[in-house]
Enzyme design. Structure first.
Site, PDB file in Angstrom:
ATOM      1  CG  ASP A  20      -2.189   0.701   1.108  1.00 24.90           C
ATOM      2  OD1 ASP A  20      -2.250   1.752   0.893  1.00 24.90           O
ATOM      3  OD2 ASP A  20      -3.283   0.026   0.702  1.00 24.90           O
ATOM      4  CG  ASP A  31      -2.801   1.551  18.754  1.00 24.41           C
ATOM      5  OD1 ASP A  31      -2.292   1.704  19.752  1.00 24.41           O
ATOM      6  OD2 ASP A  31      -3.789   1.754  18.283  1.00 24.41           O
ATOM      7  CG  HIS A  54      -5.217   3.851   1.261  1.00 23.74           C
ATOM      8  ND1 HIS A  54      -4.892   2.552   0.935  1.00 23.74           N
ATOM      9  CD2 HIS A  54      -6.661   3.970   1.047  1.00 23.74           C
ATOM     10  CE1 HIS A  54      -5.882   2.011   0.287  1.00 23.74           C
ATOM     11  NE2 HIS A  54      -6.883   2.801   0.308  1.00 23.74           N
ATOM     12  CB  ALA A  61      -9.522  -7.514  -7.448  1.00 27.78           C
TER      13      ALA A  61
END
Length: 439
Positions: free
Chosen positions: A191, A200, A223, A330
């Site tokens: 990405d 985190d 993103h 995809a």
């Protein structure tokens, strides 16, 4: 240049450009070509390209050599060969393109050749809402404003999700009920990179690499960090609710898209090769480029995806947000296309649909509307929408499946994922096997 894609079947297609959710029909290609080679005859294939199409030698770039890939991408006249994938990215003079096609059709060691595309992040932005007219609840303005009373709208929104402890997405895929955590499983997110200092995520990042010239893996877009967080955010984030499906999975963050959210097929290939070299069990790609109705999938990416499955890894990718056919890559049969669902567990209107072609179908669906996850500092968290947000939910589920069945092949994991999906009322063209569920 002409917008052509060739394999031995002689197919051709028109590809568009995905500008953070805005469909265009210009500058869809980089000017280079992808060439799929016989893995057993790579040297013979490259020799044929040199002799028949005047293509100069390609520099080998192995998955573990990320820095070499960036150096090749920085030099536009240098060709790259990814030997583990059997794919080359080559610069072809305009008067030699017909010769390249001929080589792909006649030389057994050259299986296919097609133009290299530009690809973009698959998220919903304010701009696409303006262009497409999507209402924030992802129903048409006419439907919301003219047909529904306030009470009827409340009912249509489906279950009331209490997100005090877990995001609605985690509840929908039942991650909050799973005893599995993804421990020991590596998840690659290709990405815009990741915020390596995010409170985190930092402790869970096992490896990083950037394939964008002049940019580090540090996420200047947001993103990538959001997708990483959804796939593998921690069980106890700095501030609740929990948002990561596989909280103990090991994160591999590959930057294949720039801070502006754009990249190329070649950068994706470099990221895939790197992810395989790092032992990724699943590769999550929330990116794509729109295709036209009736257009065939990329023969290069399809063959590549098959090789990746044989190597033991699944690729999941965003279906796309233009509401049309499933986007590239995809739409390849061996890549799992993920649709986006809203909080009522209905398909989001922006989510691309399947069409009656092999591979051009939705395989599975996941939460993709109003999804909360990590965001680069100092913001820390953000809530956004898109098939981009649905895809890492599925990648996280695959990580849990892999932990629960460590000896399972990639094909086995795909079967378990699809057979375990929760069936939805919407047709398979919109949601595939249904809503992904954790084991």
């Amino acid at each position: 240049m002409t917008n052509e894609s060739f394999d031995r079947r002689g197919g051709d297609g028109q590809f568009g450009l995905y500008d953070q959710g805005v469909l265009k029909r210009e500058n869809a290609y980089t000017g280079k070509y992808l060439v799929l080679l016989d893995c057993e005859e790579e040297e013979r294939g490259m020799a044929a390209l040199r002799s028949q199409a005047g293509i100069t030698s390609a520099e080998p770039v192995r998955g573990a050599e990320a820095e070499n890939a960036v150096r090749v991408f920085e030099a536009p006249d240098v060709n790259a060969l990814f030997p583990e994938l059997g794919v080359a990215v080559v610069d072809v003079a305009p008067d030699q393109r017909e010769a390249l096609v001929t080589a792909a059709q006649e030389e057994p060691a050259v299986i296919a050749a097609e133009p290299e595309r530009l690809v973009y992040i698959s998220t919903i932005t304010d701009r696409i809402r303006e262009v497409k007219g999507y209402y924030p609840t992802y129903r048409s303005d006419e439907d919301v404003l003219e047909r529904h009373t306030t009470a009827a709208m409340a009912v249509s929104l489906g279950p009331a999700w209490d997100e005090t402890e877990h995001t609605w997405g985690l509840q929908a895929v039942r991650a909050n009920h799973s005893a599995l955590t993804g421990q020991g499983v590596r998840v690659a997110v290709l990405d815009t990179g990741v915020d390596t200092g995010h409170p985190d995520l930092a402790a869970h990042i096992t490896g990083t690499a950037s394939f964008v010239p002049g940019q580090s893996v540090q996420d200047g877009n947001g993103h990538g960090t959001h997708c990483v967080g959804t796939a593998a955010g921690p069980a106890e984030p700095q501030h609740g609710p929990r948002y990561g499906v596989a909280p103990e999975a090991q994160i591999l963050a590959g930057k294949v898209l720039s801070n502006q959210g754009s990249g190329s097929d070649g950068q994706i290939l470099a990221g895939i090769a790197w992810a395989l070299s790092q032992g990724a069990k699943v590769i999550s790609m929330s990116l794509g480029a729109p295709v036209s109705l009736g257009q065939l999938f990329s023969p290069v990416f399809e063959s590549l995806a098959k090789r990746v499955i044989t190597a033991g890894t699944l690729i999941v990718a965003a279906a796309g947000n233009d509401g049309g056919p499933v986007n590239h890559p995809a739409n390849c049969p061996s890549i799992l296309a993920v649709a986006a669902l809203g909080k009522a567990l209905d398909v989001a209107p922006f989510s691309c649909r399947g069409q009656g072609l092999v591979g051009a179908e939705i395989n599975i669906a996941a939460p993709g509307v109003d999804v909360r996850s990590a965001w680069p500092m100092p913001q820390v968290y953000n809530t956004i929408s898109g098939t981009s947000m649905a895809t890492p939910h599925i990648a996280g589920i695959v990580a849990l499946l892999a932990q629960g069945a460590p000896e399972a092949t990639a094909a086995d994991l795909k079967k378990r994922l699809l057979s375990g999906a929760y069936r939805l009322a919407q047709p398979p063209a919109s949601v595939g096997a249904g809503l992904g569920q954790t084991p």
